[in-house]
Design an enzyme around this catalytic site. Sequence first.
Site, PDB file in Angstrom:
ATOM      1  N   ASP A   1       0.063   4.916   9.164  1.00 54.20           N
ATOM      2  CA  ASP A   1      -0.029   3.956   8.129  1.00 54.20           C
ATOM      3  C   ASP A   1      -1.157   4.322   7.346  1.00 54.20           C
ATOM      4  O   ASP A   1      -0.953   4.442   6.198  1.00 54.20           O
ATOM      5  CB  ASP A   1      -0.154   2.549   8.993  1.00 54.20           C
ATOM      6  CG  ASP A   1      -0.090   1.599   7.787  1.00 54.20           C
ATOM      7  OD1 ASP A   1       0.606   1.806   6.843  1.00 54.20           O
ATOM      8  OD2 ASP A   1      -0.482  -0.036   8.179  1.00 54.20           O
TER       9      ASP A   1
ATOM     10  N   LEU B   1       6.450   3.667  10.231  1.00 53.08           N
ATOM     11  CA  LEU B   1       6.435   5.464  10.315  1.00 53.08           C
ATOM     12  C   LEU B   1       5.031   5.913  10.805  1.00 53.08           C
ATOM     13  O   LEU B   1       3.896   5.119  10.848  1.00 53.08           O
ATOM     14  CB  LEU B   1       6.490   5.917   8.627  1.00 53.08           C
ATOM     15  CG  LEU B   1       7.911   5.496   7.972  1.00 53.08           C
ATOM     16  CD1 LEU B   1       7.379   5.750   6.395  1.00 53.08           C
ATOM     17  CD2 LEU B   1       8.919   6.040   8.630  1.00 53.08           C
TER      18      LEU B   1
ATOM     19  N   CYS C   1       1.877  -6.904  -6.020  1.00 50.12           N
ATOM     20  CA  CYS C   1       2.617  -7.037  -4.959  1.00 50.12           C
ATOM     21  C   CYS C   1       2.125  -8.200  -3.983  1.00 50.12           C
ATOM     22  O   CYS C   1       1.010  -7.998  -3.570  1.00 50.12           O
ATOM     23  CB  CYS C   1       2.684  -5.632  -4.227  1.00 50.12           C
ATOM     24  SG  CYS C   1       3.511  -5.723  -2.593  1.00 50.12           S
TER      25      CYS C   1
ATOM     26  N   CYS D   1      18.170  -6.455  -0.078  1.00 51.46           N
ATOM     27  CA  CYS D   1      18.631  -5.010  -0.215  1.00 51.46           C
ATOM     28  C   CYS D   1      19.717  -4.750   0.648  1.00 51.46           C
ATOM     29  O   CYS D   1      19.773  -4.996   1.975  1.00 51.46           O
ATOM     30  CB  CYS D   1      17.528  -3.794   0.206  1.00 51.46           C
ATOM     31  SG  CYS D   1      18.266  -2.295   0.231  1.00 51.46           S
TER      32      CYS D   1
ATOM     33  N   ARG E   1      -7.416  -8.857   8.703  1.00 48.01           N
ATOM     34  CA  ARG E   1      -7.905  -9.560   7.645  1.00 48.01           C
ATOM     35  C   ARG E   1      -9.097 -10.712   7.968  1.00 48.01           C
ATOM     36  O   ARG E   1      -9.580 -11.035   7.144  1.00 48.01           O
ATOM     37  CB  ARG E   1      -6.974  -9.932   6.597  1.00 48.01           C
ATOM     38  CG  ARG E   1      -5.983  -8.712   5.975  1.00 48.01           C
ATOM     39  CD  ARG E   1      -7.062  -7.708   5.414  1.00 48.01           C
ATOM     40  NE  ARG E   1      -7.528  -8.092   4.093  1.00 48.01           N
ATOM     41  CZ  ARG E   1      -8.710  -7.584   3.918  1.00 48.01           C
ATOM     42  NH1 ARG E   1      -9.341  -6.759   4.238  1.00 48.01           N
ATOM     43  NH2 ARG E   1      -9.256  -8.005   2.595  1.00 48.01           N
TER      44      ARG E   1
END
Length: 378
Positions: A133, A168, A213, A246, A295
């Site tokens: 990542d 990934l 985003c 999607c 975060r």
Amino acid sequence: MQLTRAVKEFARSIGVDHIGIARAEPFPREEAQLRAQAAAGRYPRFTDTDIPRRTDPRKLLPDARSIISIAVSYLTDDSPRTAVHDGVPRAWVSRYAWGDVDYHHVLREKLDRIVEFLAANVSFPVRALPYVDTGPPVERSVAERAGVGWFGKNNCIYVPGHGSWVFLGEIVTNVELVPDTPQGKSCGTCTRCIDACPTGAITGPFRIDPNRCLSYITQMPGVIPVEFRRPMGRMLFGCDICQIVCPWNWEAAPANRPEFRPRAALGSRPALIPLLTMTNSQFKRWFGGTAMAWRGKKILQRNACICLGNIKNPLAVPPLIDRLEHDGKEEVRGAAAWALGEIGGDDAVAALKRRLPVEPSDYVRSEIETAIAHAAQA
Ligand code: SF4
């Protein structure tokens, strides 16, 4: 060929859903894209800023020969709509962050085991750099070149059978393995993700403005710009809308890995009100070890204020007043003021007026003034 096949079989035996091999050669298309994005102020967030390191594997490992790309599905059959309509104001959390364990650790453990397997099966010293990542390599382009998946117009990688619900990882190594070929699939004429993005962050096929985003917005430090607050809806962390709409994802098979199932204490839709007043030890207990923890507590509390302002449930007014009056971070007090203005009502307005003369921050005072004016118009 035999070693390549053995590595793939081993990877599948330890829970890797898809594995492919890419040549460790430069990525000139991605280098040009990243330079253009940097020049336009749209460089991908939370990623390495050294473009040559990102796009030339031999800048990472001078004798690199191959890049092993892996995909691990995080899809579980827990419904994203679970318990949303039980009367409790609940958050929306991106699927990738549901898991009980931070996925970085899960994938890193698999990559390390693949490196050990390589070392045990070749007769020379193995050099290998595993990444998940946040490493330098252009991860999705590596996966595309390795035939693991193909790019959708939302810039996600789609893996056959698993859709884009995959994590990934990759290993840059000096071991020569037989490369795979890219899948060469495409979206065709579909534009669902572009049309559905609530902030217009997908500015065209394969073009994302990271500054718009919501996945980034919900993790950004500081104050969330006003234009993104209503589009956030109840999003506490991450988004997923471009993936949910999607068609390639509709048929994806849940892998149902226990480590990626929602944490029992939170579920996939955490109740928002308790987050406003959670203590540090509650934050550690509820979020510690998850992909949401990095975060910190204040980012989640700021976001929870905005979610509650959008949901407009009057039960949220007392804890929002508590944040307005007592939170040490101005971005949380400002978000609480905004939310109280959205919900409105006598108690909310009275609290805003009470706070205005004693609030030390110019920024929060401006939020309070706007909130009072907004509540008066409602
Ligand atoms: Fe491609 Fe349509 Fe999926 Fe977007 S929603 S990634 S355009 S298939």
